[in-house]
Scaffold this motif. Structure first.
Motif, short mmCIF file in Angstrom:
data_model
loop_
_atom_site.label_atom_id
_atom_site.label_comp_id
_atom_site.label_asym_id
_atom_site.label_seq_id
_atom_site.Cartn_x
_atom_site.Cartn_y
_atom_site.Cartn_z
N MET A 1 -27.43 34.29 -15.83
CA MET A 1 -28.11 34.33 -17.11
C MET A 1 -27.39 33.40 -18.08
O MET A 1 -26.18 33.32 -18.12
CB MET A 1 -28.10 35.77 -17.65
CG MET A 1 -28.67 35.89 -19.02
SD MET A 1 -28.69 37.60 -19.62
CE MET A 1 -26.95 37.88 -19.80
N THR A 2 -28.17 32.71 -18.88
CA THR A 2 -27.62 31.82 -19.88
C THR A 2 -27.66 32.50 -21.23
O THR A 2 -28.71 32.89 -21.70
CB THR A 2 -28.46 30.52 -19.93
OG1 THR A 2 -28.53 29.98 -18.63
CG2 THR A 2 -27.81 29.52 -20.85
N GLY A 3 -26.49 32.67 -21.87
CA GLY A 3 -26.46 33.24 -23.21
C GLY A 3 -26.72 34.73 -23.23
O GLY A 3 -26.57 35.44 -22.24
N PRO A 6 -32.29 38.58 -23.20
CA PRO A 6 -33.52 38.32 -23.95
C PRO A 6 -34.03 39.55 -24.68
O PRO A 6 -33.67 40.68 -24.35
CB PRO A 6 -34.51 37.92 -22.85
CG PRO A 6 -34.03 38.70 -21.65
CD PRO A 6 -32.53 38.71 -21.76
N ARG A 36 -35.35 33.82 -26.97
CA ARG A 36 -35.55 33.98 -25.53
C ARG A 36 -36.06 35.40 -25.31
O ARG A 36 -35.41 36.37 -25.67
CB ARG A 36 -34.22 33.76 -24.80
CG ARG A 36 -34.37 33.52 -23.34
CD ARG A 36 -33.08 32.97 -22.76
NE ARG A 36 -32.05 33.96 -22.67
CZ ARG A 36 -31.88 34.80 -21.64
NH1 ARG A 36 -32.69 34.75 -20.62
NH2 ARG A 36 -30.91 35.68 -21.64
N SER A 97 -32.59 35.50 -15.63
CA SER A 97 -32.13 34.10 -15.59
C SER A 97 -33.05 33.13 -16.31
O SER A 97 -32.70 31.96 -16.47
CB SER A 97 -31.94 33.65 -14.14
OG SER A 97 -33.17 33.68 -13.44
N ALA A 98 -34.21 33.57 -16.76
CA ALA A 98 -35.15 32.67 -17.45
C ALA A 98 -34.54 32.16 -18.74
O ALA A 98 -33.97 32.91 -19.53
CB ALA A 98 -36.46 33.40 -17.74
N GLU A 99 -34.64 30.88 -18.96
CA GLU A 99 -34.07 30.26 -20.15
C GLU A 99 -35.10 30.09 -21.27
O GLU A 99 -34.73 29.82 -22.41
CB GLU A 99 -33.42 28.93 -19.80
CG GLU A 99 -32.23 29.12 -18.87
CD GLU A 99 -31.46 27.85 -18.61
OE1 GLU A 99 -31.60 26.90 -19.40
OE2 GLU A 99 -30.72 27.83 -17.62
N ALA A 100 -36.36 30.24 -20.96
CA ALA A 100 -37.44 30.13 -21.95
C ALA A 100 -38.22 31.45 -21.94
O ALA A 100 -38.06 32.26 -21.02
CB ALA A 100 -38.37 28.97 -21.57
#
Length: 192
Positions: A1-3, A6, A36, A97-100
């Motif tokens: 996961m980025t950041g 969500p 996000r 893991s979705a970035e958008a």
């Protein structure tokens, strides 16, 4: 996961009755209006068809639950076609893991999950909280087509049919903020 995890945004299936509002919401989410996020679709008319078929044919709540998960998946397809920038994910891992901003199809839950009863007590509202808990989401927003009366407790909301019967139990397990966005786009915290 980025950041950070969500935000979860549940779009009620009844929003299909207001295509203009639904389109605005989808566009705003795709534009990053909630950052996000993972959109959880209600089952809408597809879930209504499952309820009607169960009433006529008498099949089990467990089967109705699995068919309602399919209904949410079909609504995910409808929403994604309406706003192609919102891709569909089909697992908690993909959602994490979705970035958008994305739309969640709960098809992976059709095999069952110990913490999710297979009955009409659990609808997309509770599934949104379940996903929010799984992802450690800081906020779970329920977008509704009806107003939430000021000061209503979660028990009141269940009695009024604003949320499903299992919602208070799922809310008790969720550490984040729960908000309900009504047709006026107000954001309110449900009283415990």
């Amino acid at each position: 996961m980025t950041g950070a995890p969500p935000t979860i945004v549940k779009l009620g299936g009844s929003l299909v009755s207001n295509a203009a509002r639904l389109g605005r919401l989808l566009g705003a989410l795709a534009d990053g209006g909630e950052g996000r996020c993972v959109v959880v679709p209600g089952g809408g008319p597809f879930a209504d068809a499952v309820r009607q078929a169960q009433g006529r044919l008498g099949f089990s709540d467990a089967l109705a639950h699995r068919l309602a998960l399919d209904a949410m998946g079909r609504m995910a397809e409808v929403l994604s076609e309406g706003e192609p920038r919102l891709a569909i994910v089909r697992s908690v891992r993909e959602a994490r893991s979705a970035e958008a901003p994305v739309i969640w199809d709960p098809v992976a839950l059709k095999d069952g999950h110990a913490s999710i009863p297979e009955s009409w007590d659990v609808t997309s509202d509770s599934l949104a909280l379940w996903l929010a808990t799984e992802l450690g989401a800081p906020r779970c927003i329920l977008v509704k087509s009806i107003d939430r009366p000021a000061g209503a407790s979660l028990s009141d909301l269940v009695r009024m049919g604003v949320v499903d019967a299992a919602f208070p139990a799922f809310a008790a397990s969720y550490a984040g903020e729960i908000v309900i966005r009504d047709p006026g786009a107000d954001i309110v915290r449900a009283a415990a």
